[in-house]
Design a protein around this motif. Structure first.
Motif, PDB file in Angstrom:
ATOM      1  N   LEU A   1       0.810  -1.212   0.000  1.00  0.00           N
ATOM      2  CA  LEU A   1       0.000   0.000   0.000  1.00  0.00           C
ATOM      3  C   LEU A   1       0.847   1.267   0.000  1.00  0.00           C
ATOM      4  CD1 LEU A   1      -2.816  -0.904   2.560  1.00  0.00           C
ATOM      5  CD2 LEU A   1      -2.674  -1.400   0.110  1.00  0.00           C
ATOM      6  N   GLY A   2       0.261   2.298  -0.550  1.00  0.00           N
ATOM      7  CA  GLY A   2       0.782   3.646  -0.477  1.00  0.00           C
ATOM      8  C   GLY A   2      -0.340   4.571  -0.061  1.00  0.00           C
ATOM      9  N   LEU A   3      -0.027   5.813   0.214  1.00  0.00           N
ATOM     10  CA  LEU A   3      -1.020   6.816   0.595  1.00  0.00           C
ATOM     11  C   LEU A   3      -0.851   8.032  -0.302  1.00  0.00           C
ATOM     12  CD1 LEU A   3      -3.200   7.953   2.531  1.00  0.00           C
ATOM     13  CD2 LEU A   3      -1.311   8.811   3.949  1.00  0.00           C
ATOM     14  N   ARG A   4      -1.948   8.439  -0.944  1.00  0.00           N
ATOM     15  CA  ARG A   4      -1.902   9.655  -1.753  1.00  0.00           C
ATOM     16  C   ARG A   4      -2.226  10.854  -0.874  1.00  0.00           C
ATOM     17  NH1 ARG A   4      -4.311  10.808  -7.812  1.00  0.00           N
ATOM     18  NH2 ARG A   4      -3.697  12.981  -7.900  1.00  0.00           N
ATOM     19  N   VAL A   5      -1.351  11.858  -0.911  1.00  0.00           N
ATOM     20  CA  VAL A   5      -1.522  13.046  -0.080  1.00  0.00           C
ATOM     21  C   VAL A   5      -1.632  14.283  -0.961  1.00  0.00           C
ATOM     22  CG1 VAL A   5      -0.253  11.994   1.834  1.00  0.00           C
ATOM     23  CG2 VAL A   5       0.974  13.448   0.190  1.00  0.00           C
ATOM     24  N   ASN A   6      -2.149  15.358  -0.354  1.00  0.00           N
ATOM     25  CA  ASN A   6      -2.335  16.619  -1.082  1.00  0.00           C
ATOM     26  C   ASN A   6      -1.794  17.766  -0.239  1.00  0.00           C
ATOM     27  OD1 ASN A   6      -3.208  18.816  -2.585  1.00  0.00           O
ATOM     28  ND2 ASN A   6      -5.318  18.701  -1.825  1.00  0.00           N
ATOM     29  N   PRO A   7      -0.694  18.403  -0.665  1.00  0.00           N
ATOM     30  CA  PRO A   7      -0.172  19.533   0.096  1.00  0.00           C
ATOM     31  C   PRO A   7      -1.022  20.788  -0.004  1.00  0.00           C
ATOM     32  CG  PRO A   7       1.103  19.230  -1.906  1.00  0.00           C
ATOM     33  CD  PRO A   7       0.159  18.059  -1.811  1.00  0.00           C
ATOM     34  N   GLY A   8      -1.900  20.851  -1.009  1.00  0.00           N
ATOM     35  CA  GLY A   8      -2.833  21.966  -1.118  1.00  0.00           C
ATOM     36  C   GLY A   8      -2.212  23.299  -1.471  1.00  0.00           C
TER      37      GLY A   8
ATOM     38  N   LYS B   1      -8.826  25.720  -5.420  1.00  0.00           N
ATOM     39  CA  LYS B   1      -9.085  24.379  -5.935  1.00  0.00           C
ATOM     40  C   LYS B   1      -8.049  23.384  -5.430  1.00  0.00           C
ATOM     41  CE  LYS B   1     -11.419  25.795 -10.202  1.00  0.00           C
ATOM     42  NZ  LYS B   1     -11.332  25.834 -11.696  1.00  0.00           N
ATOM     43  N   GLN B   2      -6.796  23.816  -5.339  1.00  0.00           N
ATOM     44  CA  GLN B   2      -5.748  22.924  -4.844  1.00  0.00           C
ATOM     45  C   GLN B   2      -6.044  22.474  -3.416  1.00  0.00           C
ATOM     46  OE1 GLN B   2      -4.090  21.925  -7.702  1.00  0.00           O
ATOM     47  NE2 GLN B   2      -2.129  22.167  -6.678  1.00  0.00           N
ATOM     48  N   ARG B   3      -6.527  23.393  -2.584  1.00  0.00           N
ATOM     49  CA  ARG B   3      -6.781  23.067  -1.179  1.00  0.00           C
ATOM     50  C   ARG B   3      -7.925  22.076  -1.010  1.00  0.00           C
ATOM     51  NH1 ARG B   3      -5.903  28.693  -0.776  1.00  0.00           N
ATOM     52  NH2 ARG B   3      -8.154  29.082  -0.701  1.00  0.00           N
ATOM     53  N   SER B   4      -8.890  22.111  -1.927  1.00  0.00           N
ATOM     54  CA  SER B   4     -10.078  21.263  -1.775  1.00  0.00           C
ATOM     55  C   SER B   4     -10.176  20.205  -2.863  1.00  0.00           C
ATOM     56  CB  SER B   4     -11.332  22.135  -1.784  1.00  0.00           C
ATOM     57  OG  SER B   4     -11.417  22.884  -2.995  1.00  0.00           O
ATOM     58  N   ALA B   5      -9.044  19.769  -3.397  1.00  0.00           N
ATOM     59  CA  ALA B   5      -9.023  18.822  -4.511  1.00  0.00           C
ATOM     60  C   ALA B   5      -9.611  17.468  -4.117  1.00  0.00           C
ATOM     61  CB  ALA B   5      -7.592  18.644  -5.005  1.00  0.00           C
ATOM     62  N   LYS B   6     -10.194  16.803  -5.093  1.00  0.00           N
ATOM     63  CA  LYS B   6     -10.774  15.475  -4.868  1.00  0.00           C
ATOM     64  C   LYS B   6      -9.713  14.441  -4.533  1.00  0.00           C
ATOM     65  CE  LYS B   6     -12.218  13.148  -8.538  1.00  0.00           C
ATOM     66  NZ  LYS B   6     -13.046  12.654  -9.652  1.00  0.00           N
ATOM     67  N   PHE B   7      -8.508  14.632  -5.049  1.00  0.00           N
ATOM     68  CA  PHE B   7      -7.475  13.614  -4.941  1.00  0.00           C
ATOM     69  C   PHE B   7      -6.553  13.855  -3.751  1.00  0.00           C
ATOM     70  CE2 PHE B   7      -8.469  14.193  -9.477  1.00  0.00           C
ATOM     71  CZ  PHE B   7      -9.009  12.945  -9.743  1.00  0.00           C
ATOM     72  N   GLY B   8      -6.221  12.802  -3.050  1.00  0.00           N
ATOM     73  CA  GLY B   8      -5.233  12.875  -1.987  1.00  0.00           C
ATOM     74  C   GLY B   8      -5.810  13.349  -0.664  1.00  0.00           C
ATOM     75  N   TRP B   9      -5.078  13.057   0.410  1.00  0.00           N
ATOM     76  CA  TRP B   9      -5.472  13.452   1.756  1.00  0.00           C
ATOM     77  C   TRP B   9      -4.690  14.699   2.167  1.00  0.00           C
ATOM     78  CZ3 TRP B   9      -9.478  11.168   4.244  1.00  0.00           C
ATOM     79  CH2 TRP B   9      -9.953   9.974   3.696  1.00  0.00           C
ATOM     80  N   PRO B  10      -5.385  15.737   2.652  1.00  0.00           N
ATOM     81  CA  PRO B  10      -4.717  17.002   2.992  1.00  0.00           C
ATOM     82  C   PRO B  10      -3.671  16.823   4.085  1.00  0.00           C
ATOM     83  CG  PRO B  10      -7.101  17.291   2.896  1.00  0.00           C
ATOM     84  CD  PRO B  10      -6.849  15.819   2.845  1.00  0.00           C
TER      85      PRO B  10
ATOM     86  N   GLY C   1      -2.220  12.381   8.135  1.00  0.00           N
ATOM     87  CA  GLY C   1      -1.605  11.674   9.254  1.00  0.00           C
ATOM     88  C   GLY C   1      -2.517  10.608   9.825  1.00  0.00           C
ATOM     89  N   HIS C   2      -3.821  10.926   9.902  1.00  0.00           N
ATOM     90  CA  HIS C   2      -4.784   9.949  10.411  1.00  0.00           C
ATOM     91  C   HIS C   2      -4.861   8.725   9.502  1.00  0.00           C
ATOM     92  CE1 HIS C   2      -8.386   8.266  12.207  1.00  0.00           C
ATOM     93  NE2 HIS C   2      -9.022   8.350  11.049  1.00  0.00           N
ATOM     94  N   MET C   3      -4.906   8.956   8.183  1.00  0.00           N
ATOM     95  CA  MET C   3      -4.965   7.825   7.252  1.00  0.00           C
ATOM     96  C   MET C   3      -3.680   7.007   7.303  1.00  0.00           C
ATOM     97  SD  MET C   3      -7.823   7.284   5.883  1.00  0.00           S
ATOM     98  CE  MET C   3      -7.144   5.978   4.879  1.00  0.00           C
TER      99      MET C   3
END
Length: 449
Positions: A147-154, A172-181, A188-190
């Motif tokens: 497994l890997g985790l997709r993240v979003n720096p926003g 849009k970057q901050r609220s993107a559908k892809f990745g975890w903020p 961190g939780h994921m």
């Protein structure tokens, strides 16, 4: 920059070859240059591999999954980045499972089971994906998963003269559908959930956007990702790979970066500034990333990426035929037989290089020639290939138009809305070898009763 290591494509594509291709295969027609694509992949891999101790590159299948192109990339050592079950099946037929990464916001239970069984890396983008994998393990259908985790720096990755565009892009970057903020603890939780699942947690992934041309902004957006990875490793999570995604911009086409402010100025009759042509500096990016990895103590990481457009865009052109011209009091239209059904990203306001041909000769474009809107064949008012393009004053119905940078998001995103999907011919010095046939009536209606 690829432009420094690979020759500009299709400069040797003359009127005789263009007309032979159009005569044999019809129009619209994509023309693929496999030699150029291979040279581009080789040049890119040389740059990427020289920058990192443990490099890895995965071809973005969603960008263009044409088998001839994929085989060439895999023969040169690239893996595969897939975002659907059928792309995963396609990749398994062309390369080793250990070299495949499964991304995307939808991964069905059967697809997750197949990926886990075959040892494909699965980047978690929804909590439900992890829950499905846990259920598959409980039922005995799988025993483990990579497994890997997709993240979003926003953070923003585009700059523009129009601040309204930049503000909208940043939101849009901050609220993107892809990745975890990263900035609110969700990533961190994921990560904690994946670590607690008992599956192998090896990768952190971040794909920031598309057609990024500013290496400095790209690197700045990756800084919090590097900090996140360093924190995971410090807490005992054995992250082995950081995949920085793709989205590296190409010089052969440019996208509009205008927001509401530009629209207001245009309404008031003010002239809008033309954005300068931009090219992503791959050498500066890899060198800057290597420095940042060292600063975070991450030199031993495998550094992966998933280029698509950067490698594929320039390796194909689109040959279209002029259907007719319409001169109106306030606009001049050139209608061609290729539209958004086969060149869908043109809807983003992309500008491409154009060449024009007639009767064995190339038609030059001169200062003073008319500015036109190039429209496609679809019965849809938004079917605009280029809103502003200077064309030869003598351009007429039947002439051929060659549009550059047609290798990305064309074959894989084509539809048969109003028109059939186009064929692809590979250059062979003559009239081309068909590598993707034109769609037919029977193809369209093969699903009916």
């Amino acid at each position: 920059m690829l432009a420094l290591t690979s020759p500009e494509p299709f400069t040797d594509l003359g009127a005789e070859e263009i007309e032979a291709l159009a005569e044999r295969h019809g129009t619209p027609l994509f023309v693929y240059d496999d030699a150029y694509f291979r040279a581009s992949v080789s040049a890119f891999l040389k740059t990427w591999q020289s920058a990192f101790a443990h490099p890895k590159a995965y071809l973005s299948y969603k960008t263009n999954y044409m088998p001839a192109l994929c085989r060439s990339a895999h023969a040169l050592g690239m893996g595969a980045d897939v975002v659907s079950g059928f792309e995963m099946e396609h990749a398994l037929r062309l390369c080793a499972a250990r070299d495949i990464v499964f991304n995307g916001p939808l991964k069905r239970a059967g697809e997750l089971e197949r990926a886990a069984r075959d040892g494909i890396t699965i980047n978690i983008d929804l909590a439900e994906e992890l829950e499905t994998l846990e259920a598959l393990r409980s039922s005995g259908r799988i025993t483990t998963a990579r497994l890997g985790l997709r993240v979003n720096p926003g953070l923003p990755v585009f700059a523009a003269h129009d601040r309204s565009f930049v503000q909208a892009h940043a939101a849009k970057q901050r609220s993107a559908k892809f990745g975890w903020p990263l900035d609110d603890g969700l990533a961190g939780h994921m990560a904690e959930r994946i670590s607690a699942s008992g599956f192998s947690f090896e990768t952190v992934h971040a794909h920031l956007n598309s057609q990024i041309t500013d290496a400095t902004l790209f690197l700045a957006a990756l800084d919090p990702v590097l900090g996140f990875v360093a924190g995971l490793r410090a807490s005992g999570t054995q992250i082995r790979e950081l995949n920085v995604g793709g989205g590296f911009g190409v010089p052969g086409m440019q996208r509009s970066k205008r927001g509401w402010w530009s629209a207001l100025k245009a309404t008031m009759g003010e002239r809008l500034e033309d954005a300068p042509d931009e090219t992503f500096d791959m050498a500066a990016f890899t060198q800057g990333l290597a420095r940042r990895l060292h600063e975070h103590g991450l030199d031993d990481l495998c550094i992966g990426c998933e280029p698509g457009r950067y490698l594929m865009s320039a390796g194909m052109v689109l040959v279209a035929r002029v259907a007719g011209l319409k001169v109106l009091p306030e606009k001049r239209w050139v209608v061609i037989d290729a539209g958004l059904n086969i060149l869908p990203t043109a809807a983003f306001g992309e500008r491409r290089r154009l060449r024009f041909f007639r009767a064995g000769e190339e038609l030059p474009v001169r200062d003073g020639d008319p500015d036109c809107t190039i429209g496609g064949p679809l019965c849809f008012e938004g079917d605009i290939v280029m809103d502003h393009a200077r064309v030869p004053a003598s351009l007429a119905a039947g002439d051929l138009v060659v549009l550059s940078d047609a290798g990305a998001y064309t074959v894989s995103r084509s539809t048969n809305f109003n028109q059939l999907r186009a064929a692809v011919a590979m250059r062979d010095g003559r009239d081309g070898t068909l590598v993707w046939r034109r769609e037919t009536y029977d193809d369209v209606f093969c699903f009916s009763d």
